[in-house]
Motif scaffolding. Structure first.
Motif, PDB file in Angstrom:
ATOM      1  N   SER A  94      -3.070  -0.813  10.708  1.00 29.42           N
ATOM      2  CA  SER A  94      -2.739   0.353   9.882  1.00 29.42           C
ATOM      3  C   SER A  94      -3.424   0.266   8.527  1.00 29.42           C
ATOM      4  O   SER A  94      -3.942   1.264   8.008  1.00 29.42           O
ATOM      5  N   GLU A  95      -3.431  -0.928   7.956  1.00 38.51           N
ATOM      6  CA  GLU A  95      -4.073  -1.106   6.655  1.00 38.51           C
ATOM      7  C   GLU A  95      -5.577  -0.882   6.746  1.00 38.51           C
ATOM      8  O   GLU A  95      -6.180  -0.238   5.875  1.00 38.51           O
ATOM      9  N   VAL A  96      -6.202  -1.400   7.797  1.00 41.43           N
ATOM     10  CA  VAL A  96      -7.636  -1.215   7.973  1.00 41.43           C
ATOM     11  C   VAL A  96      -7.962   0.259   8.183  1.00 41.43           C
ATOM     12  O   VAL A  96      -8.929   0.787   7.622  1.00 41.43           O
ATOM     13  N   LEU A  97      -7.160   0.939   8.990  1.00 46.11           N
ATOM     14  CA  LEU A  97      -7.377   2.361   9.229  1.00 46.11           C
ATOM     15  C   LEU A  97      -7.356   3.136   7.921  1.00 46.11           C
ATOM     16  O   LEU A  97      -8.269   3.907   7.619  1.00 46.11           O
ATOM     17  N   LEU A  98      -6.314   2.912   7.131  1.00 46.97           N
ATOM     18  CA  LEU A  98      -6.195   3.642   5.870  1.00 46.97           C
ATOM     19  C   LEU A  98      -7.268   3.220   4.875  1.00 46.97           C
ATOM     20  O   LEU A  98      -7.827   4.066   4.156  1.00 46.97           O
ATOM     21  N   ASP A  99      -7.568   1.939   4.813  1.00 45.86           N
ATOM     22  CA  ASP A  99      -8.585   1.480   3.866  1.00 45.86           C
ATOM     23  C   ASP A  99      -9.957   2.050   4.206  1.00 45.86           C
ATOM     24  O   ASP A  99     -10.746   2.358   3.308  1.00 45.86           O
ATOM     25  N   ASN A 100     -10.251   2.181   5.491  1.00 49.95           N
ATOM     26  CA  ASN A 100     -11.518   2.807   5.881  1.00 49.95           C
ATOM     27  C   ASN A 100     -11.543   4.274   5.483  1.00 49.95           C
ATOM     28  O   ASN A 100     -12.541   4.772   4.966  1.00 49.95           O
ATOM     29  N   LEU A 101     -10.463   4.979   5.747  1.00 51.56           N
ATOM     30  CA  LEU A 101     -10.383   6.374   5.363  1.00 51.56           C
ATOM     31  C   LEU A 101     -10.535   6.547   3.860  1.00 51.56           C
ATOM     32  O   LEU A 101     -11.321   7.368   3.380  1.00 51.56           O
ATOM     33  N   LEU A 102      -9.781   5.758   3.112  1.00 50.34           N
ATOM     34  CA  LEU A 102      -9.763   5.929   1.662  1.00 50.34           C
ATOM     35  C   LEU A 102     -11.042   5.439   1.008  1.00 50.34           C
ATOM     36  O   LEU A 102     -11.406   5.913  -0.068  1.00 50.34           O
ATOM     37  N   ALA A 103     -11.733   4.509   1.645  1.00 51.36           N
ATOM     38  CA  ALA A 103     -13.044   4.105   1.130  1.00 51.36           C
ATOM     39  C   ALA A 103     -14.014   5.279   1.232  1.00 51.36           C
ATOM     40  O   ALA A 103     -14.824   5.520   0.329  1.00 51.36           O
ATOM     41  N   GLN A 190      -0.132   4.315  -0.186  1.00 57.98           N
ATOM     42  CA  GLN A 190       1.235   3.808  -0.136  1.00 57.98           C
ATOM     43  C   GLN A 190       2.111   4.665   0.776  1.00 57.98           C
ATOM     44  O   GLN A 190       2.806   4.145   1.662  1.00 57.98           O
ATOM     45  N   GLN A 191       2.083   5.977   0.563  1.00 60.74           N
ATOM     46  CA  GLN A 191       2.937   6.867   1.338  1.00 60.74           C
ATOM     47  C   GLN A 191       2.574   6.855   2.820  1.00 60.74           C
ATOM     48  O   GLN A 191       3.450   6.785   3.691  1.00 60.74           O
ATOM     49  N   ALA A 192       1.276   6.928   3.110  1.00 61.07           N
ATOM     50  CA  ALA A 192       0.839   6.957   4.505  1.00 61.07           C
ATOM     51  C   ALA A 192       1.163   5.640   5.204  1.00 61.07           C
ATOM     52  O   ALA A 192       1.629   5.638   6.354  1.00 61.07           O
ATOM     53  N   LEU A 193       0.922   4.526   4.526  1.00 61.49           N
ATOM     54  CA  LEU A 193       1.153   3.223   5.150  1.00 61.49           C
ATOM     55  C   LEU A 193       2.630   2.991   5.428  1.00 61.49           C
ATOM     56  O   LEU A 193       3.002   2.503   6.508  1.00 61.49           O
ATOM     57  N   ILE A 194       3.489   3.344   4.490  1.00 57.11           N
ATOM     58  CA  ILE A 194       4.930   3.191   4.720  1.00 57.11           C
ATOM     59  C   ILE A 194       5.369   4.025   5.921  1.00 57.11           C
ATOM     60  O   ILE A 194       6.101   3.556   6.789  1.00 57.11           O
ATOM     61  N   GLY A 195       4.888   5.259   5.986  1.00 50.92           N
ATOM     62  CA  GLY A 195       5.247   6.119   7.111  1.00 50.92           C
ATOM     63  C   GLY A 195       4.765   5.568   8.439  1.00 50.92           C
ATOM     64  O   GLY A 195       5.498   5.598   9.444  1.00 50.92           O
ATOM     65  N   MET A 196       3.549   5.053   8.473  1.00 48.58           N
ATOM     66  CA  MET A 196       3.000   4.488   9.704  1.00 48.58           C
ATOM     67  C   MET A 196       3.778   3.259  10.144  1.00 48.58           C
ATOM     68  O   MET A 196       4.092   3.088  11.331  1.00 48.58           O
TER      69      MET A 196
END
Length: 221
Positions: A94-103, A190-196
């Motif tokens: 989940s962290e990698v997914l979001l970090d890739n998106l946000l990068a 933060q919000q997306a990761l908590i929800g996931m």
């Protein structure tokens, strides 16, 4: 000899076609980032790309086809990252997914904000579109769920399709708040990761459930 010449000619034409497509997509990106989504028109793309309007239509189609191609490339990049075999743990994945998106988003926030606003207006995120961004993103999330289940992190009591839709929904809701300027990109994460993570907790094995609870507490501080 004649066949060889024909083959080389076809290869050259194909290479030129791909170069024109990349050029047009680059110009489209610049237009959206610098002047907003409404500035993206076929006529402006043709002028700034140094091609004719029929050429743009022949290579892509309509305006929404060009925008959809941009999002397809984005989803493909994220999908490629998730294909890495070590991304089995749902928390890390989940962290990698979001970090890739946000990068990606963080490198050009003006472009992505404007593009997402335009994408919503064009209906590129509608559920029923077989080749739309929603379905492609759901497939990425399903892979994440299936990998976690096979790795022993999830019980498998909840269908991966339902989990995937919720995972995507968490990210999408946070993205909409960011696009509209209500939150910054770190709050988006933060919000997306908590929800996931809370979504995964619904089907998590005891060890993963405990780790998710600990992670959520840290994220919420």
């Amino acid at each position: 000899m004649g066949e060889l010449v024909v083959a080389k000619g076809q290869a050259t034409r194909q290479a030129n076609k791909e170069r024109r497509k990349k050029k047009i997509l680059s110009v489209a990106r610049s237009l959206i980032a610098d002047e907003g989504f409404d500035a993206l028109t076929i006529s402006q793309l043709a002028v700034r790309s140094g091609v004719t309007i029929p050429t743009v239509h022949n290579l892509f189609g309509k305006k929404n086809d060009i925008v959809l191609e941009m999002f397809r490339q984005l989803v493909h990049r994220v999908d490629s990252e998730l294909a890495e075999p070590e991304l089995i743990d749902p928390i890390a994945a989940s962290e990698v997914l979001l970090d890739n998106l946000l990068a990606l988003y963080g490198a050009d926030e003006d472009f992505y904000r404007a593009a997402f606003m335009g994408g919503e207006r064009l209906g590129l995120f509608e559920h029923e579109l077989n080749d739309g961004v929603f379905r492609k993103s759901i497939l990425v999330a399903e892979k994440l769920c299936d990998r976690a289940r096979k790795g022993g992190y999830l019980h498998g009591r909840i269908d991966s399709r339902w989990l995937a839709q919720q995972l995507f929904g968490c990210q999408r809701l946070a993205r909409q708040d960011w696009v509209n300027g209500y939150i910054d990109i770190q709050t988006y994460r933060q919000q997306a990761l908590i929800g996931m993570l809370l979504t995964f907790a619904a089907d998590a094995t005891p060890d993963l459930h405990q780790r998710i609870c600990e992670k959520v507490v840290l994220l919420a501080e």
